[in-house]
Design an enzyme around this catalytic site. Structure first.
Site, mmCIF file in Angstrom:
data_model
loop_
_atom_site.group_PDB
_atom_site.id
_atom_site.type_symbol
_atom_site.label_atom_id
_atom_site.label_comp_id
_atom_site.label_asym_id
_atom_site.label_seq_id
_atom_site.Cartn_x
_atom_site.Cartn_y
_atom_site.Cartn_z
ATOM 1 N N CYS A 132 3.479 -4.815 -1.298
ATOM 2 C CA CYS A 132 2.633 -4.476 -0.144
ATOM 3 C C CYS A 132 2.243 -5.703 0.677
ATOM 4 C CB CYS A 132 1.365 -3.780 -0.604
ATOM 5 S SG CYS A 132 1.676 -2.309 -1.565
ATOM 6 N N HIS A 272 -4.675 -3.751 4.222
ATOM 7 C CA HIS A 272 -3.633 -2.919 3.624
ATOM 8 C C HIS A 272 -4.182 -1.508 3.446
ATOM 9 C CE1 HIS A 272 -0.407 -1.507 1.292
ATOM 10 N NE2 HIS A 272 -0.995 -1.592 0.112
ATOM 11 N N ASN A 302 -0.203 5.038 1.519
ATOM 12 C CA ASN A 302 0.166 3.633 1.322
ATOM 13 C C ASN A 302 1.668 3.480 1.576
ATOM 14 O OD1 ASN A 302 0.840 1.124 0.300
ATOM 15 N ND2 ASN A 302 -0.306 1.355 -1.604
HETATM 16 N N1 ACO Z 1 -5.593 14.478 -8.890
HETATM 17 C C1 ACO Z 1 -6.559 14.780 -9.784
HETATM 18 N N2 ACO Z 1 -6.933 13.943 -10.766
HETATM 19 C C2 ACO Z 1 -6.298 12.755 -10.845
HETATM 20 C C3 ACO Z 1 -5.285 12.389 -9.951
HETATM 21 C C4 ACO Z 1 -4.929 13.307 -8.954
HETATM 22 N N3 ACO Z 1 -3.967 13.043 -8.043
HETATM 23 N N4 ACO Z 1 -4.838 11.154 -10.278
HETATM 24 C C5 ACO Z 1 -5.554 10.752 -11.339
HETATM 25 N N5 ACO Z 1 -6.421 11.723 -11.689
HETATM 26 C C6 ACO Z 1 -7.397 11.718 -12.782
HETATM 27 C C7 ACO Z 1 -7.030 10.758 -13.860
HETATM 28 O O1 ACO Z 1 -6.136 11.360 -14.771
HETATM 29 C C8 ACO Z 1 -8.382 10.464 -14.491
HETATM 30 O O2 ACO Z 1 -8.667 11.510 -15.384
HETATM 31 P P1 ACO Z 1 -9.348 11.190 -16.819
HETATM 32 O O3 ACO Z 1 -10.679 10.558 -16.484
HETATM 33 O O4 ACO Z 1 -9.453 12.549 -17.419
HETATM 34 O O5 ACO Z 1 -8.399 10.269 -17.514
HETATM 35 C C9 ACO Z 1 -9.354 10.605 -13.335
HETATM 36 O O6 ACO Z 1 -8.635 11.259 -12.276
HETATM 37 C C10 ACO Z 1 -9.914 9.272 -12.823
HETATM 38 O O7 ACO Z 1 -8.906 8.303 -12.745
HETATM 39 P P2 ACO Z 1 -9.244 6.838 -12.254
HETATM 40 O O8 ACO Z 1 -8.045 5.988 -12.499
HETATM 41 O O9 ACO Z 1 -10.559 6.374 -12.756
HETATM 42 O O10 ACO Z 1 -9.469 7.086 -10.687
HETATM 43 P P3 ACO Z 1 -9.878 6.020 -9.600
HETATM 44 O O11 ACO Z 1 -11.184 6.356 -9.061
HETATM 45 O O12 ACO Z 1 -9.629 4.599 -10.060
HETATM 46 O O13 ACO Z 1 -8.772 6.314 -8.467
HETATM 47 C C11 ACO Z 1 -6.688 5.424 -7.655
HETATM 48 C C12 ACO Z 1 -7.400 6.186 -8.775
HETATM 49 C C13 ACO Z 1 -6.803 6.241 -6.393
HETATM 50 C C14 ACO Z 1 -5.236 5.250 -8.038
HETATM 51 C C15 ACO Z 1 -7.374 4.059 -7.446
HETATM 52 O O14 ACO Z 1 -7.566 3.427 -8.680
HETATM 53 C C16 ACO Z 1 -6.590 3.144 -6.536
HETATM 54 O O15 ACO Z 1 -6.466 3.383 -5.361
HETATM 55 N N6 ACO Z 1 -6.109 2.012 -7.088
HETATM 56 C C17 ACO Z 1 -5.441 1.000 -6.284
HETATM 57 C C18 ACO Z 1 -4.048 1.368 -5.890
HETATM 58 C C19 ACO Z 1 -3.519 0.319 -4.915
HETATM 59 O O16 ACO Z 1 -4.258 -0.222 -4.141
HETATM 60 N N7 ACO Z 1 -2.273 -0.034 -4.953
HETATM 61 C C20 ACO Z 1 -1.901 -1.110 -4.005
HETATM 62 C C21 ACO Z 1 -0.708 -1.701 -4.281
HETATM 63 S S1 ACO Z 1 0.621 -0.593 -4.080
HETATM 64 C C22 ACO Z 1 2.080 -1.536 -4.056
HETATM 65 O O17 ACO Z 1 2.102 -2.723 -4.157
HETATM 66 C C23 ACO Z 1 3.384 -0.751 -3.947
#
Ligand code: ACO
Length: 345
Positions: A132, A272, A302
């Protein structure tokens, strides 16, 4: 103080007599495919809800390339728009740099495919891979070729067909990504102040947070590797989130410091476009007002290396930034990699 002298004060490259050359960002362009995949569509594909995706990420929909539309096609469309706006024919381009993690093939480079599609016969061409963060890395590389007197016109492109490496059965990742491309034309122009500075960083020890295990020399494609779903992107979302906020904040602060600027002097902050909550956290730590932050992730998700390139094009074409305005770009991605840049548009 005249505008020229104000510019040289905040331009670290001018202060160091940067080979007497200056590099303008002459134009930008972007392209996203027509097909829209909404959160409602995803509700029918995996166990998720519009409410979860919207509150956790801010994303409402994303674009998907057609089956016969590849990263080089998205890149070529964005590049054509940027070249047309600059009124530059493809034959004038000296170098094409494509930043991507979803090349059409492992080789030849996507940049070579774009060179052929554009008809940019004189251009050298290569890809870079910084996930990214790729577009800022590529802008800085392109700028270096211009200020070092190697080339006069460089085409920099961030392009991705992430839908080709997303596991559409994994709700943790498939809701986050989309396809698209953005491009910029860099030129040697007198008294230009395009990219004032770029701060880049990496931490390979955290490569396991976000990666694709299969398809390279370590795990070549076999029936077993395909069955084990090793040719899809994997991510530790929570850890990636924390690292993203810290790295973008640090790089952005350092970019502003180098240019002797305060955040209040920036017209538009273009982060980003990965997650609304990451954008808000970094914006708050930087002391940016909400109206300074540019956000379009609700439309595209993204798009990795294309993300800030598409956003920059939209900021320009919608009139959000005008010539002379200061823009702060900041990015973060797999590697881990990160970067921030200050642009005088
Ligand atoms: N729908 C419903 N529930 C979901 C989903 C979904 N699509 N995805 C995950 N969950 C669940 C998980 O299983 C978890 O359940 P559990 O508590 O029973 O295990 C729960 O939701 C919470 O998961 P978290 O990981 O705590 O959720 P978080 O608030 O951290 O959000 C997210 C997840 C959106 C992925 C976030 O962490 C994020 O945006 N991270 C950064 C990603 C990023 O910036 N990437 C950039 C680089 S990309 C590149 O370089 C190609």
């Amino acid at each position: 103080m005249t505008r020229a002298s104000a510019s040289s004060l905040r331009n670290p490259r001018a202060a160091h007599g940067y080979h007497g050359r200056s590099c303008s960002i002459t134009s930008v362009g972007s392209y996203v495919p027509d097909r829209v995949l909404t959160n409602a569509d995803l509700e029918r594909m995996v166990n998720t809800t519009d409410e979860w995706i919207t509150t956790r990420t801010g994303i409402k929909e994303r674009r998907l390339a057609a089956a016969d539309e590849f990263t080089s096609d998205l890149a070529t469309q964005a590049a054509r728009r940027a070249l047309e706006r600059a009124q530059i024919s493809p034959e004038m381009v000296d170098l094409i740099i494509v930043a991507t993690i979803t090349p059409d093939m492992l080789f030849p480079s996507t940049a070579c495919l774009v060179q052929q599609k554009l008809g940019a016969r004189r251009a050298a061409a290569f890809d870079i891979e910084a996930a990214c963060s790729g577009f800022i890395y590529a802008l800085e590389i392109g700028q270096q070729f211009i200020t070092s007197r190697t080339y006069d016109t460089v085409l920099v492109i961030g392009a991705e067909k992430l839908s080709s490496i997303v596991d559409w059965s994994d709700r943790n990742t498939c809701v986050l990504f989309g396809d698209g491309a953005g491009a910029a034309v860099l030129q040697n122009r007198p008294n230009a102040h395009g990219l004032l500075t770029a701060c880049m960083g990496a931490d390979g020890s955290k490569g396991g947070l976000l990666y694709m295990p299969g398809g390279g020399s370590r795990v070549p494609a076999t029936a077993d590797s395909v069955n084990a779903r090793l040719h899809y992107l994997r991510m530790e979302g929570r850890e990636t989130f924390k690292n993203a906020v810290n790295a973008m904040y640090t790089a952005a602060r350092e970019s502003l410091r180098r240019c002797n600027l305060e955040i209040g002097q920036i017209k538009c902050v273009i982060p980003h476009q990965a997650n609304q909550r990451i954008i808000e956290s970094v914006g708050e730590r930087l002391g940016a007002r909400p109206d300074q932050l540019f956000v379009n992730l609700h439309k595209y998700g993204n798009t990795s290396a294309a993300s800030v390139a598409i956003a920059l094009d939209e900021a320009v074409t919608t009139g959000r930034v005008q010539r002379g305005d200061l823009i702060l770009l900041m990015v973060f991605g797999a590697g881990l990699t990160w970067a921030a840049a200050v642009i005088e548009w």
